[in-house]
Design a protein around this motif. Structure first.
Motif, PDB file in Angstrom:
ATOM      1  N   TYR A 184       0.830  -1.196   0.000  1.00  0.00           N
ATOM      2  CA  TYR A 184       0.000   0.000   0.000  1.00  0.00           C
ATOM      3  C   TYR A 184       0.873   1.257   0.000  1.00  0.00           C
ATOM      4  N   TYR A 185       1.939   1.256   0.815  1.00  0.00           N
ATOM      5  CA  TYR A 185       2.780   2.451   0.901  1.00  0.00           C
ATOM      6  C   TYR A 185       3.484   2.749  -0.424  1.00  0.00           C
ATOM      7  N   TRP A 186       4.195   1.760  -0.974  1.00  0.00           N
ATOM      8  CA  TRP A 186       5.018   2.081  -2.146  1.00  0.00           C
ATOM      9  C   TRP A 186       4.163   2.346  -3.386  1.00  0.00           C
ATOM     10  N   VAL A 187       3.029   1.669  -3.500  1.00  0.00           N
ATOM     11  CA  VAL A 187       2.151   1.955  -4.645  1.00  0.00           C
ATOM     12  C   VAL A 187       1.580   3.363  -4.513  1.00  0.00           C
ATOM     13  N   SER A 188       1.212   3.768  -3.296  1.00  0.00           N
ATOM     14  CA  SER A 188       0.716   5.124  -3.073  1.00  0.00           C
ATOM     15  C   SER A 188       1.800   6.147  -3.395  1.00  0.00           C
ATOM     16  N   GLN A 189       3.024   5.843  -2.971  1.00  0.00           N
ATOM     17  CA  GLN A 189       4.143   6.749  -3.230  1.00  0.00           C
ATOM     18  C   GLN A 189       4.330   6.979  -4.732  1.00  0.00           C
ATOM     19  N   VAL A 190       4.302   5.887  -5.482  1.00  0.00           N
ATOM     20  CA  VAL A 190       4.508   5.999  -6.923  1.00  0.00           C
ATOM     21  C   VAL A 190       3.260   6.536  -7.614  1.00  0.00           C
ATOM     22  N   GLY A 191       2.086   6.026  -7.214  1.00  0.00           N
ATOM     23  CA  GLY A 191       0.853   6.379  -7.897  1.00  0.00           C
ATOM     24  C   GLY A 191       0.473   7.833  -7.735  1.00  0.00           C
ATOM     25  N   MET A 192       0.755   8.425  -6.572  1.00  0.00           N
ATOM     26  CA  MET A 192       0.369   9.821  -6.345  1.00  0.00           C
ATOM     27  C   MET A 192       1.412  10.818  -6.842  1.00  0.00           C
ATOM     28  N   LEU A 193       2.574  10.335  -7.286  1.00  0.00           N
ATOM     29  CA  LEU A 193       3.674  11.223  -7.637  1.00  0.00           C
ATOM     30  C   LEU A 193       3.306  12.180  -8.768  1.00  0.00           C
ATOM     31  N   LEU A 194       2.683  11.643  -9.831  1.00  0.00           N
ATOM     32  CA  LEU A 194       2.365  12.497 -10.980  1.00  0.00           C
ATOM     33  C   LEU A 194       1.379  13.584 -10.591  1.00  0.00           C
TER      34      LEU A 194
END
Length: 737
Positions: A184-194
């Motif tokens: 959940y953390y790393w996908v959120s980190q990458v997914g919200m970046l843009l």
């Protein structure tokens, strides 16, 4: 004996909260409530508006230049807290990061703060609500849980890329699923970046922004939505690549003779071919032996016919219970077995070649072998060979009796639940001494039936009790019923070998010593195994374990080859074979548009001894093994008027529910017509009806079905609102003056 050889559950295990855990949850909930109350009572949201941000921008920038680390740290902590509390303001904070820190630093700070805050909100949701939600809705959420466990990263990444979905809602909802915290953390980190970059960059031009809609324009949202679809497009490409690799060594035909070829004409095969013909597909059904498969020819139909004859014999023998004169039944065993075969013949037209040909199915008698993913070679009954190309294939080859590797067994003349019907039909007299190996449903049904017809039956079970998949009280009742019918039950005994001398003997061991049982007939009923060889699975590389390995859509390694029924598992019931056949055939014919996952949430089954044993869902044994919180409500049949009138008081209705709730987790019924009585619980579980609904339904008096209503009434008594009743009692006392 309708192929009752399996059981499963429809619940996921959930933790039972301890007192300390409950106190911790209350503490966490209080902290969240205090934080939210402070936000709204102090009207902190007034500081997180575009106007407030523009008004304070110069002051904040000045303070930042004087104290850069302090401002960055304070901003980071506030952003994490706001996100963790799921309150509005994250968008304004992101704009502020761009306005004060610039694109690079602002993006770095917001990216980590938002991901950490989102993960904290996710963990709070999981800690406070996950167990309660899974306990109440676990069965309905099974497919969701499985999908998240398998593709959770894809789901989350798509949601993070599409700002249409409120991020705080995503945090709270995903906390209720089984997705891992790190994922959940790393996908959120990458997914919200843009999205973070877009909003931080917009913040550098704060003076030009009049409203948030200036940033989140329809075009931008559409672009994000397209990006959100990218993971699924990638997944589709990966699946297409995998399919291409699977089919790489085969040459696909340009045209096809059939839309569907079905191998096996048992319950699954008949239903699959019928569905195909109904939707006007060109279907060929291949059967090597008898139409109708195991159920018609060797299982459900003949065993129930035998059981009925045996029951009548038992009623004659014990007619004094009904005020009549008892008599020892006199009968011709040949006539009894003849009736069994007459009943098979009476049912046979329902499954006949003529009927299915009339329905539009091309029925071929012969042995089928899959040559390649689109070609089936048939060695026809008339000696010719036929090759058919087909878009899709459904394997419905069924199962066969499991025969243990026992020294001397092959020479003993043993029979199985498949072969005994033909063999016994040739006998003028019933074997006097019958030994039945197996304490499951099939062995129990056959043992009781032959004992009631007058044979000396010994039932041997390696385990400690009969019907080991059922609760202990059910097993005890089953054993008592067997012994009352004249069966000698030997549990905890293992067959060692068969001695084939002048007298055939089975050698048993109970762990401490060996002893022998002489027999005139030996029935092997220790289970059934899927038919996995002889029709090309090995050559195609289709994986098999105890069954043909399929995915949740019942597809094999090859997406156009499906399996259904006993050969696919996980159950070996006629009704589940027919149930699976719908999914297999519809997916095979229309899977290019949409595929359906096989649904096993509510699976009933019945063991047809007397009294019958019927079950759906969890029993106590499984609930304990899985750590599922439950309470048990039991209604004994000796309190039911109709059971008393029928002298059929042995048995009970047992219902499992969540603590304090009326939702049905499972039901077990032991008694006459238990299989019919169970249908009410199957319907209730399928459609989410609780015990209150059953109690509020009128049942005809006097009927056995009233037992279901009275069981619901027992649950209601345990959950009567005592405080309210005490108040009402005082009210009535006051009314009396």
């Amino acid at each position: 004996m309708c192929k009752n050889a399996g059981s499963s559950t429809d619940q996921r295990p959930t933790a039972i909260p301890t007192r300390s855990n409950l106190l911790k949850r209350i503490a966490v909930a209080c902290l969240l409530v205090i934080g939210l109350a402070a936000w709204f009572l102090l009207d902190l949201g007034q500081y997180l508006t575009l106007d407030a941000l523009r008004a304070q921008q110069a002051a904040i920038e000045h303070f930042y230049r004087a104290n850069p680390l302090l401002v960055l740290l304070a901003f980071f902590v506030i952003y994490v807290v706001l996100t963790a509390l799921s309150v509005p303001g994250a968008v304004i904070m992101t704009l502020a990061a761009g306005a004060v820190f610039g694109v690079t630093t602002g993006t770095l700070v917001v990216s980590f703060a938002s991901s950490i805050g989102a993960t904290l909100a996710f963990l709070a949701s999981r800690y406070l609500f996950h167990d309660a939600v899974q306990t109440r809705f676990g069965a309905r959420l099974r497919s969701v849980n499985e999908g998240v466990a398998r593709d959770g990263a894809f789901y989350l990444f798509s949601l993070r890329l599409v700002p249409v979905f409120p991020f705080f809602a995503v945090n709270l909802v995903m906390g209720l699923t089984p997705i891992r915290t790190w994922t959940y953390y790393w996908v959120s980190q990458v997914g919200m970046l843009l999205g973070t970059v877009v909003y931080v960059n917009a913040g550098t031009q704060l003076a030009r922004i009049e409203a948030l809609s200036d940033i989140a324009s329809p075009g931008l949202l559409a672009s994000f939505a397209a990006l959100g679809a990218l993971p699924w497009i990638g997944k589709w490409i990966m699946a297409a690549t995998k399919r291409r690799r699977v089919y790489a060594r085969w040459r696909r035909p340009r045209r096809f003779d059939r839309n569907l070829v079905v191998i096996g004409a048992g319950a699954a095969g008949l239903v699959s071919s019928l569905i195909g013909a109904t939707v006007r597909a060109k279907v060929t059904l291949v059967e090597a032996s008898k139409m109708g498969g195991d159920c018609l020819n060797y299982g459900c139909v003949p065993s129930k016919a035998l059981i009925k004859s045996a029951r009548i014999a038992e009623q004659m023998r014990r007619a004094d219970r009904y005020g009549l004169e008892s008599s020892e039944p006199s009968f011709s065993f040949k006539a009894v077995m003849g009736r069994v075969h007459d009943i098979i013949a009476a049912v046979e037209p329902h499954d006949s070649v003529e009927r299915y040909t009339g329905l539009g199915v091309d029925v071929v008698k012969g042995y089928a072998r899959i040559v390649d993913p689109w070609t089936v070679e048939i060695a026809r009954e008339d000696g010719t060979t036929q090759r058919l190309t087909t878009r899709s294939i459904v394997i419905a080859a069924g199962a066969e009796p499991l025969v243990p590797d026992l020294p001397g067994l092959a020479e003993s003349g043993y029979v199985t639940s498949d072969t005994l019907w033909e063999h016994f039909a040739t006998l003028d007299e019933m074997p006097r001494r019958i030994v039945v190996l197996g304490g499951g449903p099939i062995g129990s049904e056959l043992s009781q039936a032959f004992a009631r017809l007058g044979a000396e039956v010994t039932q041997v079970e390696r385990g400690e009790r009969l019907l080991p998949r059922e609760d202990e009280d059910v097993s005890e009742l089953a054993r008592a019923a067997q012994e009352a019918s004249g069966v000698t039950v030997l549990t905890g005994h293992e067959a060692i070998r068969v001695e084939n001398g002048v007298e055939r003997k089975l050698v048993l061991s109970n762990g401490s010593h060996e002893h022998t049982l002489g027999f005139d007939a030996l029935i092997v009923a220790v289970g059934r195994k899927a038919r996995l060889s002889g029709y090309g699975l090995e050559e195609l590389g289709i994986e098999t374990q105890r069954t043909v390995v399929t995915d949740e859509y019942l597809a094999t390694l090859y997406p156009n080859i499906y399996a259904a029924g006993d050969v696919a598992g996980p159950y070996q019931f006629t009704h589940t074979a027919a149930h699976q056949a719908w999914f297999a055939s519809v997916n095979a014919l229309f899977g290019q548009f949409w595929r359906f996952k096989a649904d096993y949430r509510v699976i009933p089954w019945t063991t047809f001894i007397d009294p019958e044993v019927a079950r759906v869902g969890l029993n106590e044994q499984e609930a304990r093994e899985q750590g599922v919180a439950h309470e048990v409500t039991t209604f004994p049949l000796h309190e039911l008027d109709r059971a008393i009138a029928d002298s059929a008081t042995k048995g009970f209705v047992k219902v499992l529910t969540p603590p304090g709730k009326d939702r049905i987790r499972g039901a077990t019924i032991v008694g006459e017509h238990a299989g019919e009585l169970l249908a009410e619980y199957v319907l209730a579980m399928k459609h989410g009806l609780g015990l209150n609904k059953i109690m509020g339904t009128i049942h005809t008096y006097p009927t056995m079905a009233e037992a279901n209503k009275y069981a619901a009434g027992e649950w209601k008594k345990k959950h009567a609102p005592e405080a309210l009743l005490r108040f009402v009692e005082r009210y009535h006392a006051w009314r009396r003056g």
